[in-house]
Design a protein around this motif. Structure first.
Motif, PDB file in Angstrom:
ATOM      1  N   LYS A  67      -6.924  -4.744   2.248  1.00  0.00           N
ATOM      2  CA  LYS A  67      -6.226  -3.482   3.045  1.00  0.00           C
ATOM      3  C   LYS A  67      -5.318  -3.300   1.504  1.00  0.00           C
ATOM      4  CE  LYS A  67      -4.225  -1.131   5.902  1.00  0.00           C
ATOM      5  NZ  LYS A  67      -4.740   0.860   6.276  1.00  0.00           N
ATOM      6  N   PHE A  68      -4.675  -4.668   1.271  1.00  0.00           N
ATOM      7  CA  PHE A  68      -3.381  -4.923   1.097  1.00  0.00           C
ATOM      8  C   PHE A  68      -3.858  -5.579  -0.752  1.00  0.00           C
ATOM      9  CE2 PHE A  68      -2.610  -5.534   5.623  1.00  0.00           C
ATOM     10  CZ  PHE A  68      -1.636  -4.424   5.682  1.00  0.00           C
ATOM     11  N   SER A  69      -4.851  -5.140  -0.736  1.00  0.00           N
ATOM     12  CA  SER A  69      -5.306  -6.119  -2.085  1.00  0.00           C
ATOM     13  C   SER A  69      -4.343  -5.657  -3.661  1.00  0.00           C
ATOM     14  CB  SER A  69      -6.500  -4.968  -3.007  1.00  0.00           C
ATOM     15  OG  SER A  69      -6.540  -3.747  -2.645  1.00  0.00           O
ATOM     16  N   LYS A  70      -3.747  -4.705  -2.999  1.00  0.00           N
ATOM     17  CA  LYS A  70      -2.796  -4.029  -4.674  1.00  0.00           C
ATOM     18  C   LYS A  70      -1.308  -4.858  -4.388  1.00  0.00           C
ATOM     19  CE  LYS A  70      -4.242  -0.102  -5.562  1.00  0.00           C
ATOM     20  NZ  LYS A  70      -4.711   1.300  -6.156  1.00  0.00           N
ATOM     21  N   LYS A  71      -1.138  -5.645  -2.984  1.00  0.00           N
ATOM     22  CA  LYS A  71       0.151  -6.909  -2.768  1.00  0.00           C
ATOM     23  C   LYS A  71      -0.357  -7.856  -2.449  1.00  0.00           C
ATOM     24  CE  LYS A  71       2.194  -1.878  -0.711  1.00  0.00           C
ATOM     25  NZ  LYS A  71       2.765  -1.820   0.443  1.00  0.00           N
ATOM     26  N   PRO A  72      -0.524  -8.738  -2.976  1.00  0.00           N
ATOM     27  CA  PRO A  72      -0.087 -10.239  -3.379  1.00  0.00           C
ATOM     28  C   PRO A  72      -0.254 -10.795  -1.250  1.00  0.00           C
ATOM     29  CG  PRO A  72      -0.486  -9.997  -5.630  1.00  0.00           C
ATOM     30  CD  PRO A  72      -0.585  -8.662  -4.793  1.00  0.00           C
TER      31      PRO A  72
END
Length: 612
Positions: A191-196
């Motif tokens: 879900k949050f792959s672009k927000k580590p």
């Protein structure tokens, strides 16, 4: 450290509850999905306010998610919760009546401040006493402060930190009920792959909650619910709106037609539009119209052009579509209208469930305007009836209204995915011979006309809302209108030869027949099952086909001393049955609270009828 006490349970109900911004819907969904993956049967009930954001901390802003899971077949999300997870005092006030006597309440002790107690309209500083919850097992957990402490080295702003509280609660409940964290972690990372930073913080808090459970073993046991014994196959957890969308996808493939959906977003039906809009890879065309009328008008145009045409809505939108449904009736075009019912009248209760659009579906148009009316029973069952509605529309050249409701549309359960080979064939009535084509020439058995659309040389014909004669010429002849009106009604009634006979759950005769329709099925079958185990002579007849009724309905009714019709309205199906089968007496059980029935209230009403 003491060993953890493990209690084995057949089934359990959990209710997650908090402010609309506390992420309770996501928490409940993730817990449900993880539970389904473990092999438990589940049934869920998302319950949230219609306001986009009610004042924080108020009872009106409380959002809840209830799930029942078990070792045996689960038909309902449970009457009352064995465990309530409350993120603030308002959640206690809103849900006190939904907690099983002697149940467990896990609450965020940090949120029980004087300010929050006042927002929730508590008169004292003891909300549990005020709500008569003294005898319940209460577990205070400082969820907010533990979340802040766990994330203090992440450098996140306060708002982002507090958004992670729900993951702490989820981790704690996963420990209590032996749910692995793998699935939840996988979801967070995807879900949050672009927000580590969001991934790392949420995973950290999730594990903090789980580990907190390990350290509080002295306060509460761990619970074990074994997997259910289910038929082998490929399963997924699915809600009713997605199942409806998938039913239309399957029908389009089986019929060899392109799928068109013309709709206007409306709660709680919008998810069908969203789900289908994501399937351009399957040739789906979706049109988000400027209003309800444009949505159905575009679908009628797509039907005229040869597509499997769908429009979706809820009660207020169905009212706006009524004139266009009449156009589809007069033009005799295949069209499926999905109504995900909600509380009314007017905009009413947008996020609450109800069954009060039945008479609108049957009669809510000008003139004699008959359509086929179907109703789905369970979330996964929406797939079958979306498919069947399409089959009827395409093979009988008639509009079909499919009734689901907010409880089905938002609720979820495990669904065994069928193969295309298992589904019945769909053969659209596409015109074949131009030599003898007449627009309103009919099949003798079904009274359906042939379907000819633009681009088919030799099949040109007039179409529209004015009455026609057999050749398709506009006609004001009184005899012609009488005959055509009777034909359109009879064409709908002859759909009875496509639908199954009415089945009885229980004995074929007896003291009381419980009659229900649509989304109340789970609560009805659970109620009748429990009454029969208590030795009561009670059976169930549940309807999915409303117009036409199954041909053996009168025969089934005649085998019982008393009939009680249970529905989430003031008695619309009971009134319809009195009109169609007046030889029987119909008792009623009705509810209009925006909530599903509970098994306990149904048992009370049916038992009273048995005793009278």
């Amino acid at each position: 450290m003491k060993d953890t006490k493990v209690i084995e349970l057949e089934e359990v109900t959990i209710r997650f509850s908090g402010d609309s911004g506390d992420g309770m819907q996501l928490t409940g969904t993730l817990f449900s999905d993880a539970t389904a993956l473990l092999g438990n049967d589940i049934s869920t009930f998302p319950d949230y306010p219609s306001e986009i954001r009610a004042p924080q901390g108020t009872v009106g802003g409380v959002s809840g998610f209830q799930v029942q899971f078990g070792h045996k077949h689960v038909n309902t999300p449970g009457d009352n919760a064995h465990v309530l997870v409350a993120m603030n005092p308002a959640a206690i006030k809103a849900n006190a009546r939904f907690v099983e006597p002697g149940g467990t309440i896990i609450y965020d002790s940090d949120s029980f401040t004087e300010k929050n107690l006042k927002k929730a309209n508590f008169a004292t500083d003891d909300p549990f006493a005020e709500c008569n919850l003294d005898d319940y097992f209460k577990i205070p957990v400082p969820i907010t402060s533990l979340t802040i402490e766990g994330l203090k080295e992440f450098g996140l702003d306060n708002k982002s930190v507090l958004r992670s509280k729900n993951m702490f609660a989820l981790g704690l409940v996963c420990w209590m009920f032996n749910r692995p964290l793998d699935f939840v972690e996988e979801f967070i990372r995807a879900k949050f792959s672009k927000k580590p930073a969001v991934v790392d913080s949420n995973v950290k808090v999730l594990h903090d909650g789980y580990n907190y459970g390990l350290t509080m073993q002295h306060m509460t046991p761990s619970y074990l619910v074994h997997p259910a014994e289910i038929e082998n196959g490929t399963y997924r957890n699915i809600n009713g709106n997605h199942a409806t969308a998938w039913g239309f996808l399957a029908a389009a493939e089986k019929s060899g037609l392109e799928l068109f959906l013309g709709s206007y977003p409306i709660t709680p039906a919008t998810d069908i539009l969203t789900a289908l809009s994501e399937r351009k890879d399957l040739g789906v065309k979706t049109f988000q119209a400027e209003d309800e009328i444009a949505g159905i008008a575009s679908a009628i145009g797509a039907s005229f052009a040869g597509d499997l045409a769908i429009t979706t809505t809820s009660g207020p939108g169905l009212a706006l579509k009524s004139e266009a449904i009449g156009l589809a009736v007069m033009a005799e075009l295949p069209l499926v209208i999905v109504n995900v019912q909600r509380g009314g009248p007017s905009t009413g209760l947008p996020t609450k469930t109800e069954q009060s659009d039945l008479l609108q579906a049957l009669y809510g148009r000008n003139g004699e305007s008959p359509v086929v009316v179907l109703a789905a029973s369970t979330p996964s069952d929406c797939f079958n009836y979306a498919y069947m509605a399409s089959k009827i529309a395409l093979e009988r050249m008639v509009p079909v209204i499919l009734l689901t409701d907010g409880f089905l549309g938002n609720g979820s359960e495990p669904w065994k995915i069928p193969t295309m080979a298992e589904l019945p064939s769909i053969t659209p009535r596409v015109a074949k011979s131009a030599a003898d084509f007449l627009a309103y020439k009919r099949d003798e058995a079904t009274l359906a006309r042939d379907w000819a659309f633009p681009g088919m040389p030799g099949f040109e014909h007039r179409i529209g809302g004015l009455e026609k004669n057999q050749t398709g010429t506009v006609s004001h002849d009184p005899e012609n209108h009488q005959v055509n009106s009777e034909i359109r009604e009879e064409k709908v009634q002859r759909v009875a030869d496509m639908i199954p006979q009415l089945e009885v759950c229980g004995d074929e005769d007896g003291d009381v027949l419980v009659v229900s329709w649509g989304g109340t099925y789970g609560h009805m079958v659970s109620t009748v099952r429990e009454l029969r185990l208590e030795g009561k002579n009670v059976s169930l007849a549940h309807f999915n086909y409303i117009k036409p009724l199954p041909t053996n309905t009168a025969e089934v009714f005649g085998n019982f001393k008393k009939i009680i019709v249970c529905e989430l309205n003031m008695g619309q199906f009971a009134g319809y049955l009195r009109d169609k089968l007046p030889q029987f007496t119909y008792h009623q059980a009705n509810k209009l609270k925006g909530l599903p029935f509970t098994v306990s209230e149904l048992k009370e009403k049916i038992t009273k009828l048995l005793e009278d």
